[in-house]
Design an enzyme around this catalytic site. Structure first.
Site, PDB file in Angstrom:
ATOM      1  N   GLU A 177      40.707 -63.623 -22.903  1.00  0.00           N
ATOM      2  CA  GLU A 177      40.409 -64.933 -22.297  1.00  0.00           C
ATOM      3  C   GLU A 177      41.218 -65.195 -21.031  1.00  0.00           C
ATOM      4  O   GLU A 177      42.346 -65.686 -21.098  1.00  0.00           O
ATOM      5  CB  GLU A 177      40.681 -66.066 -23.312  1.00  0.00           C
ATOM      6  CG  GLU A 177      40.366 -67.446 -22.725  1.00  0.00           C
ATOM      7  CD  GLU A 177      40.707 -68.610 -23.646  1.00  0.00           C
ATOM      8  OE1 GLU A 177      41.360 -68.396 -24.685  1.00  0.00           O
ATOM      9  OE2 GLU A 177      40.333 -69.746 -23.303  1.00  0.00           O
ATOM     10  N   LYS A 219      36.092 -64.177 -23.247  1.00  0.00           N
ATOM     11  CA  LYS A 219      36.015 -65.644 -23.313  1.00  0.00           C
ATOM     12  C   LYS A 219      36.342 -66.171 -21.928  1.00  0.00           C
ATOM     13  O   LYS A 219      37.406 -65.859 -21.371  1.00  0.00           O
ATOM     14  CB  LYS A 219      36.999 -66.170 -24.359  1.00  0.00           C
ATOM     15  CG  LYS A 219      37.056 -67.690 -24.440  1.00  0.00           C
ATOM     16  CD  LYS A 219      37.667 -68.165 -25.755  1.00  0.00           C
ATOM     17  CE  LYS A 219      37.889 -69.656 -25.760  1.00  0.00           C
ATOM     18  NZ  LYS A 219      38.187 -70.197 -27.093  1.00  0.00           N
TER      19      LYS A 219
END
Ligand code: 13P
Length: 341
Positions: A177, A219
């Site tokens: 992420e 992400k």
């Protein structure tokens, strides 16, 4: 229930059709901030009770394939069962946030580097024993006058790659992420450029570290105008810019991309998710991994009180259902009005 045994099949199970992830991995300072708004004190029992309310929502597994937990939560119980067991019984895959937050990047004003690599190999073994099947590490990139710097992007990309390689070694699917924050006055083109450069750097580092791209999830944020930018791109432009940016920077070998909500209001996040997913024409599965945009209405109703549990769960169920529809491109504002009746 038994879970898939390979990293590829776990990644695919997290991307099951119509399902997304619930991020419930708020660190101690973050959950305290969220609770404070409603005068809820951040005690261990309140944090456990709050997560119990979320995770025992009837029918949650219809729309939620996995939950991201925090270190304290993965060790807590619901009734007699550990929280990972309680999730697994419903067919929800437990995951764990393994970074230890950010610190100031020395020499680079207003930039951050994510911490948590020390001892990570050992922690991952323990988390797997506790029931986790996937992990998450969040890097933070800030847009401002002269930032982000190349140094900040590359230092964070290298940490993400090492985290991902260690996760795969431990038999855990890494969720990588790199979050480009939406705060700022910048136009959408600036968010697109910074996100493109960041993702290219992250994928370069992942390849250097021999991370198997088929065994990760990315992400990322949606490509948005800065929150304080007077000229806000409309939803169609936002959706096309997001898809273009991702097509240019994310290899087709990656099985799926899950979006964070990043501080957007819940309904706006769902509406934008729907617009991004509706067009198809991308090589990966698209889904959500929302924290605030799934939890906010439930937390507002719960307020730390047992008598509000059912109504709070209904609110979470509703948001999960709306986001499930959005990733299938089937969400409409009518779905919101239906609950007000
Ligand atoms: P938000 O959806 O609230 O941004 O949280 C998602 C998340 O897990 C950030 O790391």
């Amino acid at each position: 229930m038994s879970f898939p045994t390979t990293l590829e099949s776990t990644a695919q199970a997290l991307l099951a059709s119509g399902k997304g992830l619930l991020a419930a991995d708020e660190s101690f300072p973050t959950i305290e901030k969220r609770f404070k708004v409603f005068d809820i004190s951040s005690t261990e029992e309140n944090r456990r009770g709050y997560r119990e309310m979320l995770f025992t929502t009837p029918g949650l597994s219809e729309f939620i394939s996995g939950v991201i937990l925090f270190d304290e939560t993965i060790r807590q119980k619901i009734g007699g069962a550990s929280i990972p067991e309680a999730l697994a019984r419903q067919g929800i895959i437990p995951g764990i946030k393994v970074d230890q937050g950010t610190m100031a990047l020395p020499g680079f004003a207003d930039e951050k580097i994510t911490q948590g690599l020390d001892g990570l190999r050992e922690r991952l073994i323990e988390y797997r024993e506790l029931g986790a099947r996937f992990t998450k590490w969040r890097a933070v990139i800030t847009i401002g006058g002269h930032i982000p710097s190349r140094t900040c992007i590359e230092a964070n990309a290298n940490a993400l790659a090492l985290f991902a390689a260690l996760s795969q070694e431990a038999g855990l699917v890494p969720i990588v992420e790199p979050e480009v924050l939406m705060n700022g006055e910048h136009p959408i083109a600036c968010c697109e450029e910074v996100t493109t450069v960041t993702l290219k750097s992250v994928f370069g580092a992942l390849v250097e570290h021999r991370v198997v791209l088929e065994q990760i999830l990315l992400k990322t944020g949606m490509i948005l105008s800065g929150a304080e930018c007077p000229q806000q791109a409309d939803v169609a432009v936002m959706a096309e810019t997001t898809r273009r940016c991702l097509r240019r920077a994310v290899p087709a070998a990656v099985p799926g991309i899950v979006f964070l909500s990043g501080g957007q209001s819940d309904e706006v996040a769902t509406q934008r998710l729907n617009a991004i997913c509706r067009a198809g024409d991308v090589p990966w599965k698209l889904s959500f991994s929302f924290g605030r945009a799934l939890q906010a209405p439930a937390l507002k109703i719960w307020k730390g009180s047992r008598e509000n549990v059912m109504a709070a769960q209904a609110a979470l169920h509703h948001r999960a259902q709306c986001n499930s529809s959005a990733i299938q491109g089937k969400y409409s504002a009518m779905m919101e009005r239906a609950t007000l009746v």
